[in-house]
Design an enzyme around this catalytic site. Structure first.
Site, PDB file in Angstrom:
ATOM      1  N   SER A  24     -34.036  34.926 -35.732  1.00  0.00           N
ATOM      2  CA  SER A  24     -34.168  35.843 -34.607  1.00  0.00           C
ATOM      3  C   SER A  24     -34.947  37.101 -34.960  1.00  0.00           C
ATOM      4  CB  SER A  24     -32.773  36.245 -34.102  1.00  0.00           C
ATOM      5  OG  SER A  24     -32.863  37.247 -33.115  1.00  0.00           O
ATOM      6  N   HIS A  52     -30.076  31.287 -22.037  1.00  0.00           N
ATOM      7  CA  HIS A  52     -29.596  32.253 -23.027  1.00  0.00           C
ATOM      8  C   HIS A  52     -28.070  32.206 -23.152  1.00  0.00           C
ATOM      9  CE1 HIS A  52     -31.658  35.298 -25.490  1.00  0.00           C
ATOM     10  NE2 HIS A  52     -30.477  35.891 -25.578  1.00  0.00           N
ATOM     11  N   THR A  66     -38.912  33.871 -26.704  1.00  0.00           N
ATOM     12  CA  THR A  66     -37.836  33.971 -25.725  1.00  0.00           C
ATOM     13  C   THR A  66     -38.314  34.793 -24.532  1.00  0.00           C
ATOM     14  OG1 THR A  66     -36.088  33.730 -27.365  1.00  0.00           O
ATOM     15  CG2 THR A  66     -35.499  34.813 -25.309  1.00  0.00           C
ATOM     16  N   LYS A  90     -39.050  29.574 -24.719  1.00  0.00           N
ATOM     17  CA  LYS A  90     -37.609  29.422 -24.571  1.00  0.00           C
ATOM     18  C   LYS A  90     -37.118  30.222 -23.364  1.00  0.00           C
ATOM     19  CE  LYS A  90     -33.264  29.995 -27.165  1.00  0.00           C
ATOM     20  NZ  LYS A  90     -32.589  31.039 -26.369  1.00  0.00           N
ATOM     21  N   TYR A  92     -39.072  38.146 -29.761  1.00  0.00           N
ATOM     22  CA  TYR A  92     -38.945  38.991 -28.585  1.00  0.00           C
ATOM     23  C   TYR A  92     -40.230  39.817 -28.534  1.00  0.00           C
ATOM     24  CZ  TYR A  92     -33.947  38.029 -27.970  1.00  0.00           C
ATOM     25  OH  TYR A  92     -32.744  37.424 -27.728  1.00  0.00           O
TER      26      TYR A  92
END
Length: 425
Positions: free
Chosen positions: A128, A319, A178, A295, A152
């Protein structure tokens, strides 16, 4: 990964002869309950909580109950093959570790422990942007096991590009963008605690290890403050200490420099952006040669647009219910997206998977692989690397046994024909 189900099952029963029960519960509800006892209220709220009244999270898990597996008999399933292929690489099973941030809330070893579990099983770990350990260190922990990187997309393109290029240099095999968290969802449990881990300096390791972000932080720290701080409170002091401890370097030096606070403020200002459009994907392609996976898709038309813009894969996800309360269950969105994609790129799935049987159903509905999230975090909270690995083994074991009991020899044989035809309502 032949006969993994029987091996894991037998090991548990053999240990039972000597009075030993699993340290990490096998039953999903028991696993969740044990993790809740082990975690602080803040940590539990952040990891387990979802948006609003938790309706989307409940819908995610309930959706699996609307699909029934129809076992077939007298099929030779003595040998079963869980291997699958994604982006030209053979994986031991159609299971990946979903990207989850702030793992230090679950265990002090955070991504180090999770990477150990993933490496032991050869499963891909998606790291992440909000990790507690820099991506380069996680890549070293994983060794030859696959690492994907979840992005992100920051409001600062230079920072986003730096993350992408670092990930590729560290050996990431795919980039997962994402899309559904360009704003934080209305997470009632966190709001009632007035708690955001990033404000405490947690989950910022990718940022504080990044040269672009470091420059941005220094520039902010050197700016004169235009507002006076309110009178300090014990909670404020604890927050400042938390920020200083998690920032690279000596705590005392960090407290004097003001850099940890500047880093938190810089992050909060640049975390994500809501102005992205499909056209921005062309810029992302200029930054990397890695496969680009989107995603957060829930609508078939978005899947078609993704194909038009040249993406290499899709993750059907909401999510884990953390963003929109009352949204469509991810599993309900899966078949329509699979049909729209029609095999042109891999379609992965997450949100609501709690067991190997759940994974089987998602694969039967057309997913090429499944991302597992909260369950292995619960295992991590209970027993570190061993706990995360145990949960992964339990899910793989049940998937393997479900395949055998359903009369299926390979992942490729898990199709919609293995499920009952829905009754018209």
């Amino acid at each position: 990964m032949p006969s993994v189900g029987r091996a894991v099952q037998s090991a548990i029963y053999r240990a039972g002869v000597f009075g030993h029960r699993p340290t990490v519960p096998v039953e999903p509800a028991a696993l969740e309950a044990a993790a809740r006892k082990a975690m602080s209220p803040r940590s539990w709220s952040y990891v387990a909580g979802s948006a609003g009244q938790q309706r989307t999270a409940a819908a995610n898990t309930a959706a699996f109950g609307r699909h029934q597996i129809v076992p077939r008999m007298l099929v030779d399933v003595e040998e079963r093959d869980l291997t699958t292929e994604l982006f030209g690489r053979t994986l031991p099973a159609p299971l990946l570790l979903a990207p989850i941030g702030v793992l230090e809330m679950a265990h002090r070893e955070a991504e180090h422990a999770v990477a150990s579990a993933a490496r032991a099983l050869g499963l891909p770990m998606i790291v992440s942007t909000q990790a507690s350990v820099p991506m380069e260190d996680v890549a070293a922990d994983l060794g030859a096991s696959p690492m994907w990187y979840q992005l992100y997309w920051s409001r600062d393109d230079e920072l986003a590009e730096s993350f992408v290029r670092r990930a590729e240099a560290a050996g990431a095999q795919a980039l997962v963008v994402t899309l559904d968290t360009h704003l934080l969802g209305w997470r009632t449990r966190d709001l009632d605690l007035a708690y955001l881990p990033f404000a405490q300096g947690q989950g910022l390791a990718q940022y504080t290890s990044d040269p672009v972000f470091q420059r941005m932080t220094r520039e902010r720290a050197n700016q004169p403050r235009t507002e006076r701080d309110p009178r300090p409170t014990p909670a404020a002091v604890r927050s400042v200490l938390s920020q200083a401890r998690r920032f690279p370097g000596d705590v005392r030096t960090n407290l004097r420099s003001g850099l940890p606070r500047a880093a938190v403020e810089t992050f909060l200002d640049t975390f994500s952006r809501s102005s992205l459009t499909w056209d921005d994907l062309a810029r992302l392609r200029e930054w990397t040669s890695l496969p680009i996976v989107l995603k957060g898709l829930q609508h078939a038309d978005d899947a078609r647009l993704a194909l038009e813009h040249g993406v290499d894969g899709i993750v059907v996800s909401n999510h884990g219910g953390r963003q929109v309360d009352g949204a469509i269950a991810s599993l309900d969105a899966l078949p329509g997206i699979v049909d729209a994609v029609d095999g042109r790129v891999p379609v992965l799935f997450d949100s609501g998977v709690r067991s190997g049987a759940d994974a089987f159903i998602a694969l039967a509905l057309g997913a090429d692989a499944v991302l597992l999230g909260r369950p292995w975090v619960y295992g991590l909270a209970l027993a570190g690397a061993h706990g995360a690995q145990a949960v992964l083994e339990h899910v793989l074991a049940e998937l393997d046994l479900t395949m055998g009991l359903a009369g299926v020899r390979s992942v490729a044989d898990i199709t919609r024909e293995t499920l009952a035809t829905p009754t018209a309502g």
